[in-house]
Design a protein around this motif. Structure first.
Motif, PDB file in Angstrom:
ATOM      1  N   LEU A 138       0.862  -1.178   0.000  1.00 50.10           N
ATOM      2  CA  LEU A 138       0.000   0.000   0.000  1.00 50.10           C
ATOM      3  C   LEU A 138       0.900   1.229   0.000  1.00 50.10           C
ATOM      4  O   LEU A 138       1.571   1.519   0.998  1.00 50.10           O
ATOM      5  CB  LEU A 138      -0.927   0.012   1.222  1.00 50.10           C
ATOM      6  N   GLY A 159      -5.169   3.617   3.700  1.00 52.05           N
ATOM      7  CA  GLY A 159      -4.445   2.364   3.547  1.00 52.05           C
ATOM      8  C   GLY A 159      -5.103   1.237   4.310  1.00 52.05           C
ATOM      9  O   GLY A 159      -5.302   0.135   3.779  1.00 52.05           O
ATOM     10  N   ASN A 162      -8.447   0.323   2.686  1.00 50.21           N
ATOM     11  CA  ASN A 162      -8.210  -0.430   1.451  1.00 50.21           C
ATOM     12  C   ASN A 162      -7.753  -1.848   1.747  1.00 50.21           C
ATOM     13  O   ASN A 162      -8.114  -2.795   1.027  1.00 50.21           O
ATOM     14  CB  ASN A 162      -7.170   0.278   0.586  1.00 50.21           C
ATOM     15  N   ILE A 163      -6.951  -2.019   2.788  1.00 55.45           N
ATOM     16  CA  ILE A 163      -6.491  -3.364   3.165  1.00 55.45           C
ATOM     17  C   ILE A 163      -7.677  -4.253   3.534  1.00 55.45           C
ATOM     18  O   ILE A 163      -7.702  -5.443   3.199  1.00 55.45           O
ATOM     19  CB  ILE A 163      -5.465  -3.283   4.312  1.00 55.45           C
ATOM     20  N   LYS A 164      -8.676  -3.681   4.186  1.00 55.36           N
ATOM     21  CA  LYS A 164      -9.879  -4.459   4.517  1.00 55.36           C
ATOM     22  C   LYS A 164     -10.555  -4.969   3.253  1.00 55.36           C
ATOM     23  O   LYS A 164     -11.014  -6.115   3.182  1.00 55.36           O
ATOM     24  CB  LYS A 164     -10.855  -3.604   5.340  1.00 55.36           C
ATOM     25  N   ILE A 166      -9.067  -5.497   0.394  1.00 54.18           N
ATOM     26  CA  ILE A 166      -8.175  -6.478  -0.227  1.00 54.18           C
ATOM     27  C   ILE A 166      -8.301  -7.832   0.475  1.00 54.18           C
ATOM     28  O   ILE A 166      -8.403  -8.882  -0.176  1.00 54.18           O
ATOM     29  CB  ILE A 166      -6.719  -5.964  -0.191  1.00 54.18           C
ATOM     30  N   ILE A 178       0.574  -8.116   3.883  1.00 53.66           N
ATOM     31  CA  ILE A 178       0.107  -6.826   3.376  1.00 53.66           C
ATOM     32  C   ILE A 178       0.690  -5.726   4.253  1.00 53.66           C
ATOM     33  O   ILE A 178       0.651  -5.824   5.482  1.00 53.66           O
ATOM     34  CB  ILE A 178      -1.440  -6.742   3.387  1.00 53.66           C
ATOM     35  N   ARG A 180       1.636  -1.216   4.643  1.00 48.11           N
ATOM     36  CA  ARG A 180       1.747   0.164   4.185  1.00 48.11           C
ATOM     37  C   ARG A 180       3.231   0.523   4.152  1.00 48.11           C
ATOM     38  O   ARG A 180       3.990   0.113   5.031  1.00 48.11           O
ATOM     39  CB  ARG A 180       1.013   1.113   5.133  1.00 48.11           C
ATOM     40  N   LEU A 397      -6.820  -7.970  10.672  1.00 48.82           N
ATOM     41  CA  LEU A 397      -5.826  -7.063  10.098  1.00 48.82           C
ATOM     42  C   LEU A 397      -4.419  -7.418  10.568  1.00 48.82           C
ATOM     43  O   LEU A 397      -3.472  -7.480   9.778  1.00 48.82           O
ATOM     44  CB  LEU A 397      -6.137  -5.614  10.476  1.00 48.82           C
ATOM     45  N   TYR A 400      -2.776 -10.437   8.821  1.00 45.91           N
ATOM     46  CA  TYR A 400      -2.233 -10.204   7.482  1.00 45.91           C
ATOM     47  C   TYR A 400      -1.059  -9.224   7.478  1.00 45.91           C
ATOM     48  O   TYR A 400      -0.168  -9.325   6.631  1.00 45.91           O
ATOM     49  CB  TYR A 400      -3.320  -9.654   6.554  1.00 45.91           C
ATOM     50  N   MET A 401      -1.054  -8.273   8.415  1.00 43.82           N
ATOM     51  CA  MET A 401      -0.089  -7.178   8.375  1.00 43.82           C
ATOM     52  C   MET A 401       1.147  -7.399   9.252  1.00 43.82           C
ATOM     53  O   MET A 401       2.121  -6.639   9.135  1.00 43.82           O
ATOM     54  CB  MET A 401      -0.767  -5.866   8.781  1.00 43.82           C
TER      55      MET A 401
END
Length: 417
Positions: A138, A159, A162-164, A166, A178, A180, A397, A400-401
């Motif tokens: 991102l 960001g 948008n990740i949500k 994705i 994923i 930023r 979140l 994934y992050m």
């Protein structure tokens, strides 16, 4: 005298042809998309201009042979139409060696539209087929440089939103990282430095069209987008191994990765492979792509069923005729009809899609009937997406992050399948 006259006439005609070609040249770069005609971008010309390769029936046969899976309808219908070294990625997989997929998104708004969803839908398919890691970048820093009405806090917030969206596409949490840029900049920085050292100011101006009035951040950003193309950017996943990368992208992003591939040779890294999609057109027609900054040009993932219906019926450019009688006699122009083109993306049934095209072109189907079919499909798609997105909380979140080990080896390689 006659010979001189004819030679001069021939030269004049050639000049006129060249001038006409220049006038009709499509404008395609990472920041501007404008087709020269109502029929949209000439992608065959773009392949020649960018120096990439067309995805051929033979390459699709190889894809199916290597994977044992039928190519996605995005491939079968030429939505993903060109590539750089996709054949080499298939060879890597056939040799039971790992690779990974990298794609991204510039978070300039809170909601994604359908055009934004195309590369993520295709990337998810590729992850399902190959069982390999997916890296999603991102670029909140880039959008801060390019959007003067946004603060860095806005870009970071967009960001996350948008990740949500994705995540809602359905990526495997055990195989997906994923981030930023503002969160993972330390991981990106070393390889960004290496790329930046081998890209000149004149190259950046030539590739991206920047000029002396642009802020310095724009000039410095491209190596940041290049960095995820190299596996050493993610030691928590790949360790010190040199692992090939495949990048699904819309064709307008190719300039970034032409630069990246050139730099890779100079720093002794593997050149990333690329696979390019056509643009998802605006509701108003194929001259431009769907834009998040123009609400009436786009179907957003936040739209209600009523909003989707209204936008398609009111704004989607029709290739049909002015009257029913004329339409029955002449049929629709499928090359400019937006509803038909949207069905090309979102109707996965080949036989039904072909039937609609044949009947619509003959005038047996009216524009309103084709739009009704499309509205039903898009309403269901967006509703399902919204339901998936509603399930994403802080814990999801984080899953994934978080910077964590990810097994890069497909399970099939371990079981000997």
């Amino acid at each position: 005298i006659k010979r001189a006259y004819h030679m001069e006439k021939k030269v004049t005609e050639e000049v006129k042809k060249e001038e006409k070609a220049l006038v009709e040249e499509d404008e395609v770069d990472p920041f501007n998309i404008k087709a020269a005609t109502d029929k949209g971008v000439d992608y065959d010309k773009l392949i020649k201009r960018f120096g990439c390769s067309k995805i051929t029936p033979e390459l699709l046969e190889k894809f199916e042979k290597v994977t044992g899976k039928k190519p996605h309808h995005f491939l079968r219908r030429g939505i993903f139409f060109s590539h750089r070294d996709l054949d080499k990625i298939l060879d890597v997989y056939a040799a039971k060696k790992p690779f990974y997929i990298y794609t991204g998104r510039g978070p300039s708004s809170e909601a994604l539209h359908l055009g934004h969803m195309i590369p993520f839908m295709f990337t998810k398919y590729l992850q399902d087929v190959f069982d390999v890691p997916v890296i999603v970048q991102l670029t909140d820093d880039e959008k801060y440089y390019h959007k003067f009405d946004l603060e860095i806090e806005d870009c970071r917030k967009f960001g996350i939103e948008n990740i949500k969206d994705i995540i809602a596409v359905g990526f495997n949490p055990e195989k997906t990282f994923i981030f930023r840029d503002t969160d993972y900049i330390a991981g990106l920085y070393e390889n960004a430095l290496k790329v930046g050292k081998h890209v000149t100011l004149s190259q950046v101006k030539g590739i991206f069209g920047f000029n002396d009035s642009d802020n310095i951040g724009k000039f410095g950003f491209p190596p940041i987008q290049a960095a995820p193309s190299f596996s050493s950017t993610f030691p928590h996943i790949f360790g010190k191994a040199s692992v090939p990368c495949l990048i699904p992208q819309a064709i307008d992003q190719d300039p970034y990765f032409r630069m990246t591939r050139d730099a890779a040779v100079k720093i002794n890294y593997l050149k990333p492979a690329c696979i390019h999609s056509v643009f998802f057109p605006a509701l108003q027609g194929l001259k431009g792509k769907m834009s998040g900054s123009i609400a009436t040009s786009s179907i957003f993932c936040t739209d209600t069923e009523k909003e989707i219906k209204t936008k398609i019926n009111k704004y989607a450019l029709s290739g049909g005729q002015k009257t029913i009688e004329e339409h029955r006699a002449k049929g629709a122009d499928l090359e400019v009809d937006v509803a038909y083109h949207y069905l090309k993306f979102f109707m996965d049934d080949d036989a039904k899609f072909e039937e609609i095209g044949v009947k619509y072109k003959k005038g047996e189907l009216l524009t309103g009937e084709v739009k009704a079919i499309l509205i039903d499909i898009l309403q269901k798609f967006v509703k399902k997406h919204q339901e998936n997105r509603a399930k994403i909380d802080e814990e999801v979140l984080k899953k994934y992050m978080s910077v964590r080990p990810i097994d890069p080896i497909p399970k099939a390689f371990k079981t000997g399948q």
